[in-house]
Design a protein around this motif. Structure first.
Motif, PDB file in Angstrom:
ATOM      1  N   ASP A 191       0.858  -1.182   0.000  1.00 26.42           N
ATOM      2  CA  ASP A 191       0.000   0.000   0.000  1.00 26.42           C
ATOM      3  C   ASP A 191       0.894   1.231   0.000  1.00 26.42           C
ATOM      4  O   ASP A 191       1.465   1.588   1.031  1.00 26.42           O
ATOM      5  N   GLY A 192       1.044   1.844  -1.149  1.00 21.01           N
ATOM      6  CA  GLY A 192       1.975   2.963  -1.269  1.00 21.01           C
ATOM      7  C   GLY A 192       3.390   2.477  -1.095  1.00 21.01           C
ATOM      8  O   GLY A 192       3.897   1.700  -1.899  1.00 21.01           O
ATOM      9  N   ASN A 193       4.013   2.880   0.000  1.00 26.10           N
ATOM     10  CA  ASN A 193       5.386   2.458   0.283  1.00 26.10           C
ATOM     11  C   ASN A 193       5.467   1.461   1.435  1.00 26.10           C
ATOM     12  O   ASN A 193       6.553   1.072   1.857  1.00 26.10           O
ATOM     13  N   ASP A 194       4.289   1.074   1.954  1.00 25.46           N
ATOM     14  CA  ASP A 194       4.230   0.162   3.097  1.00 25.46           C
ATOM     15  C   ASP A 194       3.980  -1.266   2.625  1.00 25.46           C
ATOM     16  O   ASP A 194       3.101  -1.518   1.797  1.00 25.46           O
ATOM     17  N   VAL A 195       4.752  -2.183   3.182  1.00 31.10           N
ATOM     18  CA  VAL A 195       4.667  -3.591   2.785  1.00 31.10           C
ATOM     19  C   VAL A 195       4.294  -4.454   3.976  1.00 31.10           C
ATOM     20  O   VAL A 195       4.839  -4.290   5.079  1.00 31.10           O
ATOM     21  N   GLN A 196       3.357  -5.366   3.741  1.00 32.39           N
ATOM     22  CA  GLN A 196       3.078  -6.441   4.680  1.00 32.39           C
ATOM     23  C   GLN A 196       3.219  -7.752   3.908  1.00 32.39           C
ATOM     24  O   GLN A 196       2.528  -7.972   2.917  1.00 32.39           O
ATOM     25  N   ALA A 197       4.134  -8.590   4.357  1.00 33.32           N
ATOM     26  CA  ALA A 197       4.373  -9.872   3.693  1.00 33.32           C
ATOM     27  C   ALA A 197       4.179 -10.983   4.713  1.00 33.32           C
ATOM     28  O   ALA A 197       4.810 -10.989   5.772  1.00 33.32           O
ATOM     29  N   TYR A 198       3.312 -11.929   4.379  1.00 30.81           N
ATOM     30  CA  TYR A 198       2.921 -12.973   5.328  1.00 30.81           C
ATOM     31  C   TYR A 198       3.711 -14.252   5.061  1.00 30.81           C
ATOM     32  O   TYR A 198       3.574 -14.878   4.000  1.00 30.81           O
ATOM     33  N   VAL A 199       4.532 -14.639   6.038  1.00 31.86           N
ATOM     34  CA  VAL A 199       5.215 -15.927   5.971  1.00 31.86           C
ATOM     35  C   VAL A 199       4.201 -17.020   6.280  1.00 31.86           C
ATOM     36  O   VAL A 199       4.103 -18.032   5.585  1.00 31.86           O
ATOM     37  N   TYR A 200       3.449 -16.824   7.366  1.00 30.92           N
ATOM     38  CA  TYR A 200       2.275 -17.628   7.715  1.00 30.92           C
ATOM     39  C   TYR A 200       1.142 -16.646   7.954  1.00 30.92           C
ATOM     40  O   TYR A 200       1.336 -15.423   7.907  1.00 30.92           O
ATOM     41  N   ASP A 201      -0.032 -17.183   8.226  1.00 31.18           N
ATOM     42  CA  ASP A 201      -1.168 -16.291   8.477  1.00 31.18           C
ATOM     43  C   ASP A 201      -0.915 -15.383   9.671  1.00 31.18           C
ATOM     44  O   ASP A 201      -1.435 -14.265   9.746  1.00 31.18           O
ATOM     45  N   THR A 202      -0.101 -15.848  10.618  1.00 32.35           N
ATOM     46  CA  THR A 202       0.127 -15.085  11.853  1.00 32.35           C
ATOM     47  C   THR A 202       1.588 -14.661  12.037  1.00 32.35           C
ATOM     48  O   THR A 202       1.949 -14.166  13.109  1.00 32.35           O
ATOM     49  N   LEU A 203       2.408 -14.863  11.031  1.00 30.77           N
ATOM     50  CA  LEU A 203       3.794 -14.385  11.063  1.00 30.77           C
ATOM     51  C   LEU A 203       3.975 -13.415   9.905  1.00 30.77           C
ATOM     52  O   LEU A 203       3.977 -13.802   8.730  1.00 30.77           O
ATOM     53  N   ILE A 204       4.124 -12.123  10.259  1.00 29.54           N
ATOM     54  CA  ILE A 204       4.075 -11.060   9.252  1.00 29.54           C
ATOM     55  C   ILE A 204       5.374 -10.266   9.250  1.00 29.54           C
ATOM     56  O   ILE A 204       5.938  -9.957  10.303  1.00 29.54           O
ATOM     57  N   CYS A 205       5.844  -9.923   8.044  1.00 29.58           N
ATOM     58  CA  CYS A 205       6.978  -9.002   7.890  1.00 29.58           C
ATOM     59  C   CYS A 205       6.425  -7.637   7.507  1.00 29.58           C
ATOM     60  O   CYS A 205       5.613  -7.529   6.587  1.00 29.58           O
ATOM     61  N   LYS A 206       6.890  -6.600   8.198  1.00 29.50           N
ATOM     62  CA  LYS A 206       6.421  -5.242   7.929  1.00 29.50           C
ATOM     63  C   LYS A 206       7.605  -4.310   7.721  1.00 29.50           C
ATOM     64  O   LYS A 206       8.635  -4.447   8.384  1.00 29.50           O
ATOM     65  N   GLY A 207       7.426  -3.341   6.808  1.00 31.26           N
ATOM     66  CA  GLY A 207       8.472  -2.349   6.593  1.00 31.26           C
ATOM     67  C   GLY A 207       8.219  -1.535   5.351  1.00 31.26           C
ATOM     68  O   GLY A 207       7.256  -1.784   4.608  1.00 31.26           O
ATOM     69  N   LYS A 208       9.075  -0.548   5.113  1.00 28.62           N
ATOM     70  CA  LYS A 208       9.007   0.233   3.887  1.00 28.62           C
ATOM     71  C   LYS A 208       9.537  -0.611   2.728  1.00 28.62           C
ATOM     72  O   LYS A 208      10.407  -1.471   2.907  1.00 28.62           O
ATOM     73  N   TYR A 209       9.016  -0.323   1.566  1.00 32.08           N
ATOM     74  CA  TYR A 209       9.313  -1.158   0.393  1.00 32.08           C
ATOM     75  C   TYR A 209      10.814  -1.311   0.157  1.00 32.08           C
ATOM     76  O   TYR A 209      11.315  -2.441   0.008  1.00 32.08           O
ATOM     77  N   ASP A 210      11.552  -0.222   0.125  1.00 30.69           N
ATOM     78  CA  ASP A 210      12.993  -0.284  -0.154  1.00 30.69           C
ATOM     79  C   ASP A 210      13.730  -1.100   0.910  1.00 30.69           C
ATOM     80  O   ASP A 210      14.661  -1.856   0.592  1.00 30.69           O
TER      81      ASP A 210
END
Length: 250
Positions: A191-210
């Protein structure tokens, strides 16, 4: 008188040539017929067909597309036509049909892999990592699901039409980076420059795209995920900041 003799000799030579040509043709025809019958004896009847190199597509599907069967003569198998039939499945990029005399056929397959899937109404559009549509399915596949991108149109063998072009380009770049660095996310939301990437449904990686891209390419994120896996941790948040720094919150 001499002229008549010459004419007669010329006629005789032509007749002899015709006989020679006819004899050669008959011999050639007999050889062809002989080779045909020899090649169609039971010795050359196909009794084994193997498929190699496939993971995404089953052996049965490859065989059905090939239209090959045991019991047919190996010389009646035309590799070019078989290869074209098998390539109708878009998950198959290349095919090599090898006739192994006297009675075996091996089909070597090089596949494309589904790397991303997008929702389009109630259907799922599966693409490779270049965005080419491989399948439009009613069921979700086991490839990365891309959220937050609206698909306006999809057609097999073409790239999808999307509303959010910037998010789409970022997503496909991340999909390629994941493949190059042996990393898999179940789901991605950009979403814009924000990333949420799900390893599992309850294990999430968050951060800016770069920052996320840098952590993927440097292998820093994969190391963190591997360590969590070794500890049987499947829930929490991996926060990714600059300089490939990753912190975990349970």
């Amino acid at each position: 008188m001499r002229s008549d003799n010459r004419t007669e000799k010329t006629i005789k030579k032509k007749r002899r040539r015709k006989k020679h040509y006819l004899l050669r043709f008959i011999i050639f025809l007999l050889i062809c017929v002989g080779l045909y019958f020899i090649s169609h004896i039971d010795y050359f009847t196909v009794d084994g067909i193997a498929v190699a190199g496939n993971e995404e597509v089953s052996d049965q599907e490859v065989l059905e597309l090939s239209e090959l069967r045991t019991g047919m003569n190996i010389f009646d198998v035309h590799p070019w036509f078989v290869e074209r039939r098998i390539k109708k499945n878009l998950y198959i990029e290349d095919v090599d049909v090898d006739r192994k005399l006297p009675n075996e056929i091996v089909i070597h397959v090089t596949e494309r892999s589904g790397k991303a899937q997008f929702k389009m109404g109630k259907k799922f559009v599966i693409t490779d990592n270049d965005g080419m549509v491989l399948e439009i399915s009613k069921e979700e596949r086991q490839v990365t699901l891309v959220d937050n991108i609206q698909v306006n149109g999809a057609e097999l063998e073409k790239t999808i039409e999307v509303e959010e072009s910037d998010a789409y380009e970022k997503t496909m770049a991340m999909i390629k980076a994941m493949e190059n660095n042996d990393l898999y996310f179940k789901r991605i939301n950009i979403d814009g420059n924000d990333v949420q990437a799900y390893v599992y449904d309850t294990l999430i990686c968050k951060g800016k795209y770069d920052n996320v891209m840098s952590s993927i390419e440097s292998d820093a994120l994969r190391t963190v995920i591997y360590n969590l896996y070794q500890s049987s941790i499947e829930s929490g948040v991996i926060n990714i900041s600059s300089n490939n720094y990753c912190s975990f919150t349970p």
